[in-house]
Design a protein around this motif. Structure first.
Motif, short mmCIF file in Angstrom:
data_model
loop_
_atom_site.label_atom_id
_atom_site.label_comp_id
_atom_site.label_asym_id
_atom_site.label_seq_id
_atom_site.Cartn_x
_atom_site.Cartn_y
_atom_site.Cartn_z
N GLU A 47 0.82 -1.21 0.00
CA GLU A 47 0.00 0.00 0.00
C GLU A 47 0.85 1.26 0.00
OE1 GLU A 47 -2.74 0.03 3.25
OE2 GLU A 47 -3.73 -1.79 2.55
N GLU A 51 1.88 4.83 -2.83
CA GLU A 51 1.81 6.26 -2.60
C GLU A 51 2.89 7.03 -3.33
OE1 GLU A 51 1.16 6.86 1.59
OE2 GLU A 51 -0.62 5.59 1.53
N SER A 110 -1.74 8.16 -8.24
CA SER A 110 -1.86 7.86 -6.82
C SER A 110 -2.08 9.13 -6.02
CB SER A 110 -0.59 7.14 -6.34
OG SER A 110 -0.68 6.84 -4.99
N HIS A 114 -5.39 9.70 -3.74
CA HIS A 114 -5.22 9.87 -2.29
C HIS A 114 -5.72 11.24 -1.83
CE1 HIS A 114 -2.68 6.25 -2.35
NE2 HIS A 114 -2.96 6.18 -1.06
N ASP A 118 -8.49 11.62 0.97
CA ASP A 118 -8.20 12.36 2.20
C ASP A 118 -9.26 13.43 2.45
OD1 ASP A 118 -5.97 10.86 2.64
OD2 ASP A 118 -4.55 12.34 1.85
#
Ligand code: NI
Length: 155
Positions: A47, A51, A110, A114, A118
């Motif tokens: 994972e 990122e 990514s 993300h 978020d």
């Protein structure tokens, strides 16, 4: 990845360990805590690899939120409208009188996936939420198979 094994001890509540053993048994990793813990850590490391901001990923963002909180569903919609390039599709389920479940299918770098996750999951009133994503680039896809590959026999 092949290297000498290092032994270390971990302290945790007994009930947590019992639940972990049950989970491991369900996943088919029978009576081998070390293997089960290695699987878990490997998943987490994969994972984190995702990122790397430029890697292309696909995945889903799932959240449960309070339907009655003033302005919340509009706010979540607005955030999604600001990220049209990332949101491919959405499913909305009216769970009960007060709760909605939403699952978004997402695709993009990514970093952008993300960032959207978020924003949504950090919004006040979103009770539970999780981003699950996997890289689509060929170089990453072999590695990311660990996500779907439990109970393998290697030591
Ligand atoms: Ni709803």
């Amino acid at each position: 990845m092949a290297s000498d094994l290092v032994r270390f001890s971990v302290a945790m509540p007994e009930s947590m360990l019992e639940q972990f053993d049950e989970l491991s048994a369900r996943r088919g990793i029978i009576a081998n805590r070390s293997e089960a813990v290695r699987d878990l850590i490997r998943e987490r490391l994969v994972e984190e690899d995702l990122e790397s901001p430029d890697v292309e990923v696909v995945g889903s963002i799932t959240m449960v939120y309070n339907h009655h909180q003033q302005g919340l569903s509009q706010l979540l919609d607005e955030i999604q409208h600001e990220h049209l390039d990332v949101v491919i599709s959405k499913m909305h389920v009216h769970l009960d009188h007060g709760n909605c479940l939403e699952t978004l299918a997402v695709r993009g770098s990514s970093a952008s996936v993300h960032a959207l996750a978020d924003k949504l999951l950090g919004t006040k009133g979103v009770r539970h939420g999780k981003l699950v994503c996997v890289a689509t680039e060929p170089a990453m896809s072999a590695e990311s198979h660990h996500h779907h590959h439990h109970g393998h026999g290697d030591a």
